[in-house]
Design an enzyme around this catalytic site. Structure first.
Site, mmCIF file in Angstrom:
data_model
loop_
_atom_site.group_PDB
_atom_site.id
_atom_site.type_symbol
_atom_site.label_atom_id
_atom_site.label_comp_id
_atom_site.label_asym_id
_atom_site.label_seq_id
_atom_site.Cartn_x
_atom_site.Cartn_y
_atom_site.Cartn_z
ATOM 1 N N ARG A 48 -30.875 -71.984 8.801
ATOM 2 C CA ARG A 48 -31.564 -71.126 7.823
ATOM 3 C C ARG A 48 -30.676 -70.880 6.606
ATOM 4 O O ARG A 48 -31.145 -70.869 5.477
ATOM 5 C CB ARG A 48 -31.974 -69.787 8.461
ATOM 6 C CG ARG A 48 -32.425 -68.760 7.435
ATOM 7 C CD ARG A 48 -33.206 -67.569 7.990
ATOM 8 N NE ARG A 48 -32.748 -67.108 9.279
ATOM 9 C CZ ARG A 48 -31.629 -66.407 9.496
ATOM 10 N NH1 ARG A 48 -30.842 -66.074 8.496
ATOM 11 N NH2 ARG A 48 -31.294 -66.038 10.719
ATOM 12 N N TYR A 100 -51.306 -66.823 -11.552
ATOM 13 C CA TYR A 100 -51.805 -67.451 -10.324
ATOM 14 C C TYR A 100 -52.318 -66.389 -9.329
ATOM 15 O O TYR A 100 -51.663 -65.346 -9.148
ATOM 16 C CB TYR A 100 -50.664 -68.272 -9.686
ATOM 17 C CG TYR A 100 -51.043 -68.901 -8.375
ATOM 18 C CD1 TYR A 100 -51.905 -69.989 -8.331
ATOM 19 C CD2 TYR A 100 -50.574 -68.387 -7.172
ATOM 20 C CE1 TYR A 100 -52.276 -70.555 -7.121
ATOM 21 C CE2 TYR A 100 -50.931 -68.946 -5.961
ATOM 22 C CZ TYR A 100 -51.790 -70.032 -5.943
ATOM 23 O OH TYR A 100 -52.158 -70.585 -4.735
ATOM 24 N N ASP A 172 -42.912 -69.229 -14.158
ATOM 25 C CA ASP A 172 -43.526 -70.148 -13.199
ATOM 26 C C ASP A 172 -43.800 -71.438 -13.968
ATOM 27 O O ASP A 172 -44.659 -71.485 -14.844
ATOM 28 C CB ASP A 172 -44.819 -69.524 -12.656
ATOM 29 C CG ASP A 172 -45.509 -70.412 -11.613
ATOM 30 O OD1 ASP A 172 -45.348 -71.644 -11.678
ATOM 31 O OD2 ASP A 172 -46.228 -69.862 -10.756
ATOM 32 N N LYS A 197 -47.371 -78.993 -5.996
ATOM 33 C CA LYS A 197 -48.176 -79.597 -7.065
ATOM 34 C C LYS A 197 -47.476 -80.842 -7.640
ATOM 35 O O LYS A 197 -47.183 -81.748 -6.908
ATOM 36 C CB LYS A 197 -48.470 -78.540 -8.132
ATOM 37 C CG LYS A 197 -48.872 -77.165 -7.552
ATOM 38 C CD LYS A 197 -50.218 -77.170 -6.834
ATOM 39 C CE LYS A 197 -50.476 -75.906 -6.013
ATOM 40 N NZ LYS A 197 -50.430 -74.652 -6.745
#
Ligand SMILES: *Cc1c(COP(=O)(O)O)cnc(C)c1O
Length: 397
Positions: A48, A100, A172, A197
């Site tokens: 992690r 978004y 973003d 994306k």
């Protein structure tokens, strides 16, 4: 020697594996790492906290965004949500009003419960932004071009305004990627991505990335990434690394087609309006041209009254009708019922997201095939109501 972006996608520090010369980054599945001694721990201890495959992606995106350090998360929302944890109780966020949907939800329904307040503003209007500043404003959150109306925000102007009151700027950059826009060079502090994306580009992975410029901010985000723990898995990190190699060539092709399609839609009798920052008629054209290397490959358009949207969508053969964007295949979406379904209709209409608006993410198909497909579907949709009336009157007889 400093290479162009296109070359850097392929020739960076992860071009070959240093241990054996492999030309693809190896996938390291180990969740834990053996330590040689009680008081000398190696670079890696637990998956992690750090993993070599994930780290390869994190270093690559930092390099491409011209930042100091990158971070890979299990989704775009994990990257965005973890970054919001840089704020504290009592802080205020100024955020793009057409942000978004998932970010809208995180800010309005989650952060609000922890004493972080927000104001949605039209980021393209610097006076509205100035008027919305509060004494506790600590963050300016930008999405440009915005979704789905592709409104363009001046990153340099907002970042300068934020700095003047000691606040941070997050951008973003999902719609444009560092191939077209580098927010850190324009003054932003943190760049965020849904790597689901354009960066990965094949509709086959969900991933998020963040890149910080200031090493102190990067250190704080590293702490939060490890504390919150929403890290990207190694298979998915590899898929993003693989997708990145073709980012430039995919975007170049899709932008060419998007330009051609925007002009086609603009002239079509069944189309009311087209939203695309590559059109000189777009209000953000000049700014987009100044701060980015291209308009991107996403455009929106509105059908004229009397053109049947259902017939149009059902008659199309090529584009996938789905949420998401930035893929090899063209994706058509219907914001009113998809990305913005959670928004009350009045709010949605106020923002210009009408019931006849469609968003198109242009893929890699031959553009003339796409135009032919849109042409036949628009023809059927424009005549659908006439056809329905004919059938109706026919039944009466
Ligand atoms: C998709 C998207 C997100 C969210 O990313 P996920 O990978 O779906 O969590 C954030 N911002 C923008 C602009 C997006 O398009």
């Amino acid at each position: 020697m400093s290479y162009s972006f296109q070359t850097k996608l392929l020739h960076n520090q992860h071009k070959v594996d240093k241990s054996n010369g492999a030309v693809s980054v190896p996938i390291q599945h180990a969740s834990t790492f053996h330590q040689s001694d009680i008081d000398s721990f190696g670079k890696y201890d637990y998956g992690r906290s750090a993993n070599p495959t994930r780290e390869a992606l994190e270093e690559t995106i930092a390099h491409l965004e011209e930042g100091t350090r990158g971070f890979a998360f299990s989704s775009g929302m994990a990257a965005i949500s973890t970054s919001f944890l840089l704020l504290s109780q009592g802080d205020h966020v100024l955020i793009s009003e057409d942000v978004y949907g998932g970010t809208y939800r995180m800010v309005s329904e989650v952060l609000s419960r922890y004493g972080v307040t927000h104001t949605f503003v039209d980021m393209t209007n610097i006076d509205s932004v100035k008027n919305a500043i509060q004494p506790n404003t600590k963050l300016f959150y930008i999405e440009t071009p915005s979704n789905p109306l592709l409104k363009v925000t001046d990153i340099s102007a907002i970042s300068a305004l934020a700095k003047s009151i000691d606040a941070l700027t997050f951008v973003d950059n999902t719609f444009l990627t560092p191939a077209l826009q580098k927010p850190l060079e324009l003054g932003a502090d943190l760049v965020l991505h849904s790597a689901t994306k354009f960066l990965s580009g094949h509709s086959d992975v969900v991933a998020g990335l963040a890149v910080a410029k200031d090493p102190v901010l990067a250190e704080r985000l590293a702490f939060l990434q490890n504390s919150f723990g929403a890290v990207l898995g190694v298979q998915d990190a590899w898929l993003v690394l693989r997708g990145l190699k073709t980012l430039h060539v995919r975007l170049e092709q899709s932008i060419k087609s998007a330009n051609k399609l925007a002009h086609y839609f603009e002239k079509h009798a069944a189309i009311k309006s087209v939203y695309f920052p590559g059109l000189t008629t777009h209000p953000g054209f000049t700014l987009q041209h100044r701060q980015a290397q291209g308009p991107g490959a996403v455009l929106s358009f509105e059908l004229k009254d009397g053109v049947d949207l259902r017939t149009f969508v059902n008659s199309l053969e090529i584009p996938v009708f789905a949420v998401s964007l930035g893929a090899v295949e063209s994706i058509l979406s219907f914001p009113a019922k998809m990305s913005h379904a959670a928004m009350p209709e009045a709010e949605r209409l106020k923002r210009g997201i009408s019931n006849s608006l469609l968003r198109l993410s242009v893929g890699l198909e031959q553009v003339d095939d796409l135009i032919a497909d849109f042409d036949q579907a628009l023809h059927l949709a424009a005549n659908a109501f006439t056809e329905q009336r004919r059938v109706y009157h026919g039944n009466l007889r």
